[in-house]
Design an enzyme around this catalytic site. Sequence first.
Site, mmCIF file in Angstrom:
data_model
loop_
_atom_site.group_PDB
_atom_site.id
_atom_site.type_symbol
_atom_site.label_atom_id
_atom_site.label_comp_id
_atom_site.label_asym_id
_atom_site.label_seq_id
_atom_site.Cartn_x
_atom_site.Cartn_y
_atom_site.Cartn_z
ATOM 1 C CE1 TYR A 72 -4.222 1.770 0.689
ATOM 2 C CE2 TYR A 72 -2.636 3.378 1.511
ATOM 3 C CZ TYR A 72 -3.910 3.077 1.071
ATOM 4 O OH TYR A 72 -4.869 4.051 1.007
ATOM 5 C CG PHE A 124 -8.416 15.277 -24.939
ATOM 6 C CD1 PHE A 124 -8.693 14.873 -26.233
ATOM 7 C CD2 PHE A 124 -8.866 14.481 -23.900
ATOM 8 C CE1 PHE A 124 -9.403 13.703 -26.482
ATOM 9 C CE2 PHE A 124 -9.569 13.312 -24.135
ATOM 10 C CZ PHE A 124 -9.842 12.925 -25.426
ATOM 11 C CG ASP A 125 -12.962 15.068 -25.047
ATOM 12 O OD1 ASP A 125 -11.782 14.703 -25.111
ATOM 13 O OD2 ASP A 125 -13.914 14.277 -25.080
ATOM 14 C CG ASP A 215 -2.945 16.670 -22.093
ATOM 15 O OD1 ASP A 215 -2.477 15.527 -21.964
ATOM 16 O OD2 ASP A 215 -4.135 16.886 -22.386
ATOM 17 C CB ALA A 217 -1.802 11.760 -23.827
ATOM 18 C CE LYS A 258 -4.953 8.913 -24.657
ATOM 19 N NZ LYS A 258 -5.758 9.062 -23.416
ATOM 20 C CG HIS A 450 -18.277 12.811 -27.019
ATOM 21 N ND1 HIS A 450 -18.035 13.711 -25.999
ATOM 22 C CD2 HIS A 450 -17.223 11.982 -27.038
ATOM 23 C CE1 HIS A 450 -16.873 13.433 -25.451
ATOM 24 N NE2 HIS A 450 -16.354 12.380 -26.054
HETATM 25 N N1 F0G Z 1 -5.145 14.387 -22.824
HETATM 26 C C1 F0G Z 1 -5.155 13.963 -24.090
HETATM 27 C C2 F0G Z 1 -4.381 14.694 -25.119
HETATM 28 C C3 F0G Z 1 -5.903 12.819 -24.423
HETATM 29 O O1 F0G Z 1 -5.917 12.422 -25.684
HETATM 30 C C4 F0G Z 1 -6.609 12.141 -23.410
HETATM 31 C C5 F0G Z 1 -7.400 10.966 -23.711
HETATM 32 C C6 F0G Z 1 -6.551 12.615 -22.095
HETATM 33 C C7 F0G Z 1 -5.801 13.759 -21.839
HETATM 34 C C8 F0G Z 1 -7.283 11.952 -20.967
HETATM 35 O O2 F0G Z 1 -6.657 10.792 -20.613
HETATM 36 O O3 F0G Z 1 -8.322 8.993 -21.110
HETATM 37 O O4 F0G Z 1 -6.377 8.588 -19.609
HETATM 38 O O5 F0G Z 1 -8.251 9.997 -18.864
HETATM 39 N N2 F0G Z 1 -7.696 10.648 -24.878
HETATM 40 C C9 F0G Z 1 -8.410 9.459 -25.295
HETATM 41 C C10 F0G Z 1 -8.627 9.520 -26.767
HETATM 42 C C11 F0G Z 1 -9.635 9.155 -24.523
HETATM 43 O O6 F0G Z 1 -9.394 8.691 -27.280
HETATM 44 O O7 F0G Z 1 -8.021 10.355 -27.452
HETATM 45 P P1 F0G Z 1 -7.455 9.512 -20.027
#
Ligand code: F0G
Length: 458
Positions: A72, A124-125, A215, A217, A258, A450
């Site tokens: 833990y 990102f969304d 960010d 990813a 990713k 979406h």
């Molecule tokens: N930032 C970027 C640039 C992303 O593409 C994503 C996720 C996230 C943050 C959030 O990360 O999913 O681990 O919580 N993108 C996925 C996509 C969902 O399909 O592009 P997460």
Amino acid sequence: MELPYAEPYKIKTVESIHRSTPEQRKQWIREARYNLFYLDSDQVYIDLLTDSGTGSMSQKQWSAIMSGDEAYAGSRSFIELRETIRELTGFQHVLPTHQGRAAENVLFSTTVKAGDVLPGNAHFDTTKGHIEFRNARAIDCTIDEASRTDLYHPFKGNVDIAKLEQALATYGRDKIPMVIVTITCNSTGGQPVSMENLKQVREFSLQHNIPVFFDSARFAENAYFIKTREEGYAGKEIREIVREMFSYADGMTMSSKKDGLVNIGGFLAMHDHELYRSASHFNIMFEGFLSYGGMAGRDMAALSVGLMEATTFEFLESRIRQVHYLGEKLKAYGIPIQEPFGGHAIFVDAKKFLPEVPKEEYTGQTLAIELYLEGGIRGVEIGTLLADRDPDTRENRYPELELVRLAIPRRVYTRSHMDYIAATLKNVYDRRDRITRGYRILDEAPFMRHFTVELQPL
Ligand code: F0G
């Protein structure tokens, strides 16, 4: 003859996938209320919904799984992961989270308040969602070239510094807790940000004393594009480039699903000790104790290995080449796609593909559904559904680009799958004149609609 390029791996474990009939797909998509997120994965032949958490792990990662430490507190797997992240990025403080948006949640809980604005390249969304959820605003400062799908620009993820200056002049320093740069920029089509631009953002940030967070990813893919497209970087190792990229930031959020090459996980990393301390409280509250934060020890162990594999030229070359192979094929068929091709996906220009379908009827979604009906391929709309409603007016936001993203999972599909995908698009393209109507919304959520929207054909 010159030997052709071939993947630097062979396949050890296989998973069966099945084709379906057009009749079955018609029924399934109706039952899914024309929302591709509601399809069972068994109803999909080739799944290009996302490259997030859908990749294959290497035998080294699977071996690491067996040696994960599930303590833990003070897990050895966490300590190793932290060392890997420190080595790759230079950030000393690391908070593990269950995925990328969780890292955003922890960071913004610490730093963002109502009325704030967070400028950056197209967020990102989930990032935008977490900002707007706090009654703050994400300001898109991407260069204008990004929205022209037919225009070549090697770094369409770049931030327009004049737009940053404008945001600062409009809102003032006190309203801007940070600048966020997304590398690569998913929302503009998996487009990279140049080192030059990262440096310019850094200069802006130092001049005005505003922190910069990446960010991250797809940071490794971004480094690959810097190496292959930016002057002065061809001779540098990917990890050298990665290290330099992060030297221009104060911290990072990461979706490990990713470029971490794992199926779940994320983290937040930074230099500032005070920020780490305050973020720690939220991490413990939302995610878990500081040395696991929502991840199993075994997952952290696989992530350490994944981060190292993802930052090799050999991996990145095979990854990007596969995506670009599909892009070239589609281009040869005359299908309108965004150029240059992105790192993780090919983005089809739905407005140009289906000019008859009005944007009010969700052109991108209409095309995504047609691709499913034609060949059992699941892509995702990156258009009006995703752009959602304006939080103030509740009107639909119509983005300049109405796209369908074909995201390619890492190390999963073969070249014949790419050929199949291209042929599916070609068939739909050949009958595009007969696709003139889209869909209307029956039901939608107040934000991030979406994922759960329900539609009806017009
Ligand atoms: N930032 C970027 C640039 C992303 O593409 C994503 C996720 C996230 C943050 C959030 O990360 O999913 O681990 O919580 N993108 C996925 C996509 C969902 O399909 O592009 P997460």
